[in-house]
Design a protein around this motif. Structure first.
Motif, PDB file in Angstrom:
ATOM      1  N   ARG A  66       1.258  -1.476   0.185  1.00  0.00           N
ATOM      2  CA  ARG A  66       0.068   0.365  -0.080  1.00  0.00           C
ATOM      3  C   ARG A  66       1.227   1.176   0.078  1.00  0.00           C
ATOM      4  O   ARG A  66       0.429   2.284  -0.490  1.00  0.00           O
ATOM      5  CB  ARG A  66      -0.836   0.452   1.052  1.00  0.00           C
ATOM      6  CG  ARG A  66      -1.661  -1.008   1.603  1.00  0.00           C
ATOM      7  CD  ARG A  66      -2.628  -0.897   2.170  1.00  0.00           C
ATOM      8  NE  ARG A  66      -3.935  -1.765   2.120  1.00  0.00           N
ATOM      9  CZ  ARG A  66      -4.969  -1.507   2.632  1.00  0.00           C
ATOM     10  NH1 ARG A  66      -5.428  -1.161   3.431  1.00  0.00           N
ATOM     11  NH2 ARG A  66      -5.885  -3.318   2.886  1.00  0.00           N
ATOM     12  N   ASP A  67       2.103   1.370   0.518  1.00  0.00           N
ATOM     13  CA  ASP A  67       3.312   1.928   0.466  1.00  0.00           C
ATOM     14  C   ASP A  67       2.932   2.826  -0.730  1.00  0.00           C
ATOM     15  O   ASP A  67       3.581   4.073  -1.511  1.00  0.00           O
ATOM     16  CB  ASP A  67       4.597   1.358   1.757  1.00  0.00           C
ATOM     17  CG  ASP A  67       3.547   2.306   3.086  1.00  0.00           C
ATOM     18  OD1 ASP A  67       2.705   3.006   3.368  1.00  0.00           O
ATOM     19  OD2 ASP A  67       4.155   1.662   3.932  1.00  0.00           O
ATOM     20  N   ASP A  70       0.438   4.091  -3.030  1.00  0.00           N
ATOM     21  CA  ASP A  70       0.102   5.586  -1.969  1.00  0.00           C
ATOM     22  C   ASP A  70       1.029   6.570  -2.650  1.00  0.00           C
ATOM     23  O   ASP A  70       1.017   8.169  -3.506  1.00  0.00           O
ATOM     24  CB  ASP A  70       0.313   5.911  -0.812  1.00  0.00           C
ATOM     25  CG  ASP A  70      -1.408   5.046  -0.197  1.00  0.00           C
ATOM     26  OD1 ASP A  70      -2.139   5.078  -0.649  1.00  0.00           O
ATOM     27  OD2 ASP A  70      -1.021   5.190   1.696  1.00  0.00           O
ATOM     28  N   GLU A  73       0.588   6.725  -6.860  1.00  0.00           N
ATOM     29  CA  GLU A  73      -0.189   7.567  -6.701  1.00  0.00           C
ATOM     30  C   GLU A  73      -0.006   9.510  -6.876  1.00  0.00           C
ATOM     31  O   GLU A  73      -0.211  10.321  -7.666  1.00  0.00           O
ATOM     32  CB  GLU A  73      -2.127   7.827  -6.101  1.00  0.00           C
ATOM     33  CG  GLU A  73      -3.108   8.816  -6.253  1.00  0.00           C
ATOM     34  CD  GLU A  73      -4.081   8.426  -5.121  1.00  0.00           C
ATOM     35  OE1 GLU A  73      -4.971   9.226  -5.469  1.00  0.00           O
ATOM     36  OE2 GLU A  73      -3.809   7.907  -4.606  1.00  0.00           O
ATOM     37  N   ASN A  96      -5.599   2.434  -5.288  1.00  0.00           N
ATOM     38  CA  ASN A  96      -5.641   2.417  -3.522  1.00  0.00           C
ATOM     39  C   ASN A  96      -7.638   3.003  -3.259  1.00  0.00           C
ATOM     40  O   ASN A  96      -7.723   3.155  -1.895  1.00  0.00           O
ATOM     41  CB  ASN A  96      -5.394   4.699  -3.889  1.00  0.00           C
ATOM     42  CG  ASN A  96      -3.333   3.732  -2.946  1.00  0.00           C
ATOM     43  OD1 ASN A  96      -3.333   3.156  -3.193  1.00  0.00           O
ATOM     44  ND2 ASN A  96      -3.135   5.111  -3.971  1.00  0.00           N
ATOM     45  N   ARG A 101      -8.730   4.014   0.467  1.00  0.00           N
ATOM     46  CA  ARG A 101      -8.267   4.951   0.461  1.00  0.00           C
ATOM     47  C   ARG A 101      -9.477   5.515   0.376  1.00  0.00           C
ATOM     48  O   ARG A 101      -9.675   6.222  -0.962  1.00  0.00           O
ATOM     49  CB  ARG A 101      -6.929   4.932  -0.223  1.00  0.00           C
ATOM     50  CG  ARG A 101      -6.993   6.291   0.685  1.00  0.00           C
ATOM     51  CD  ARG A 101      -5.137   5.880   0.550  1.00  0.00           C
ATOM     52  NE  ARG A 101      -3.786   7.175   0.633  1.00  0.00           N
ATOM     53  CZ  ARG A 101      -4.259   8.684  -0.239  1.00  0.00           C
ATOM     54  NH1 ARG A 101      -4.666   8.815  -1.391  1.00  0.00           N
ATOM     55  NH2 ARG A 101      -3.207   9.743   0.498  1.00  0.00           N
ATOM     56  N   SER A 104      -9.115   8.950  -2.181  1.00  0.00           N
ATOM     57  CA  SER A 104      -8.534   8.284  -3.717  1.00  0.00           C
ATOM     58  C   SER A 104      -9.600   7.998  -4.355  1.00  0.00           C
ATOM     59  O   SER A 104      -9.198   8.423  -5.004  1.00  0.00           O
ATOM     60  CB  SER A 104      -7.487   6.816  -4.001  1.00  0.00           C
ATOM     61  OG  SER A 104      -6.123   7.001  -3.360  1.00  0.00           O
TER      62      SER A 104
END
Length: 326
Positions: A66-67, A70, A73, A96, A101, A104
């Motif tokens: 996920r990092d 992120d 994006e 995301n 999230r 997003s």
């Protein structure tokens, strides 16, 4: 990972790079994602490097980190960045959003709204709004406005469809009235013709044909119209009535609406009809008895004949000065 954890007292971004790079090369998504974060913001002795951040973020996101997603994006969605890429930004926002999230989802919903994709924008906005909250007020307001807009559009479209349907029904009613006017004047062939070529519907054709059958007026219907009705009604009582009338009018060699000229035997039948029923007895004539074989000229005789023809032509020419001595 302790050296790369900002919350750890042993955090050292620079020393962690080698271990993280080895892990990322081994397809460890978390290592790629941590590298992306370090290069995106810069940390300790490591300078900000968005080129490296974009590289490691995509590799991390490919491994479902996920990092990494992120950072990808953030890098590609920044319109002021030299790495801005609208297509990639939309793709990573979608990923995301799927991770939950909501920011997003909100950004993606606004993009789809600006592109005119209101239905998908509404679905994303509702998803991003979730249970609401002060921090999500803007996206919840967008979800509400999109829903109101969709309801108005759906009502307008339904009203337009109803109007078009009413117009079609009125036009069909006018065409049925024309068929009825022929039936009232007992013009059954005219009614069937109007049903076939004006109304162009099986319902009106059935209406006119049934009236003609009940009135015993099938004999007044043009033969070509009967063949069309035979095609439109391939079975049932209407088909039987039509074919009964066609059979009543047919001759032995009648081909209906088809051209008989080139069918097998057509030429012989025409000959028989024109010659009192006798078959075509034409035969190539041949002389009876033995015939003498034609004589063959010898080469000397052939030369003599040619010479005589030229001599005759030469002596009979009007302007030949020597013609009198020939």
């Amino acid at each position: 990972m302790i050296l790369s954890d900002p919350t750890s007292p042993d955090f050292d971004a620079f020393l962690s790079l080698r271990y993280l790079q080895n892990g990322c090369n081994g397809f460890d998504g978390a290592s790629c994602g941590r590298l992306a974060l370090i290069y995106f913001d810069g940390a300790g002795d490591v300078d900000k490097d968005w080129s490296a951040a974009s590289n490691f973020s995509q590799r991390g996101c490919a491994e479902q980190d996920r990092d990494g997603c992120d950072v990808a994006e953030a890098v590609f969605a920044d319109s002021s960045s030299p790495y801005f890429d609208a297509e990639k930004a939309l793709r990573y926002r979608s990923i995301n959003c799927g991770f939950g999230r909501w920011q997003s989802c909100m950004h993606q919903a606004r993009i789809l709204y600006n592109l005119g994709d209101y239905r998908n924008a509404e679905q994303l906005a509702v998803h991003a709004c979730g249970s609401g909250g002060e921090d999500r007020k803007s996206i919840c307001d967008l979800a509400g406005s999109l829903k109101s807009r969709r309801i108005k559009i759906e009502r307008a479209e339904a009203a337009q469809r109803a109007q078009q349907q009413a117009a079609q029904q009125a036009a069909q009613a006018n065409k049925r009235a024309i068929v009825t006017s022929f039936l009232k004047s007992r013009d059954y062939d005219g009614a069937i013709y109007a049903a076939i070529y004006n109304s162009r519907t099986v319902d009106d054709a059935e209406y006119a044909l049934t009236a003609a059958i009940n009135a015993g007026a099938m004999g007044s219907v043009y033969i070509d119209n009967l063949h069309v009705l035979d095609y439109w009604f391939p079975s049932g009582s209407l088909n039987r009535a039509v074919n009964t009338e066609i059979s009543r009018r047919s001759r032995g060699n009648d081909c209906g609406i088809f051209n008989c000229t080139n069918m097998p035997g057509a030429s012989s039948r025409r000959w028989a009809a024109q010659n009192g029923g006798s078959r075509n007895s034409y035969r190539r004539s041949s002389s009876s008895g033995s015939s003498a074989s034609p004589s063959v000229l010898s080469s000397a005789d052939a030369r003599k004949q040619v010479r005589e023809k030229y001599r005759s032509a030469h002596c009979t020419m009007n302007n030949n000065a020597n013609r009198n001595v020939c």
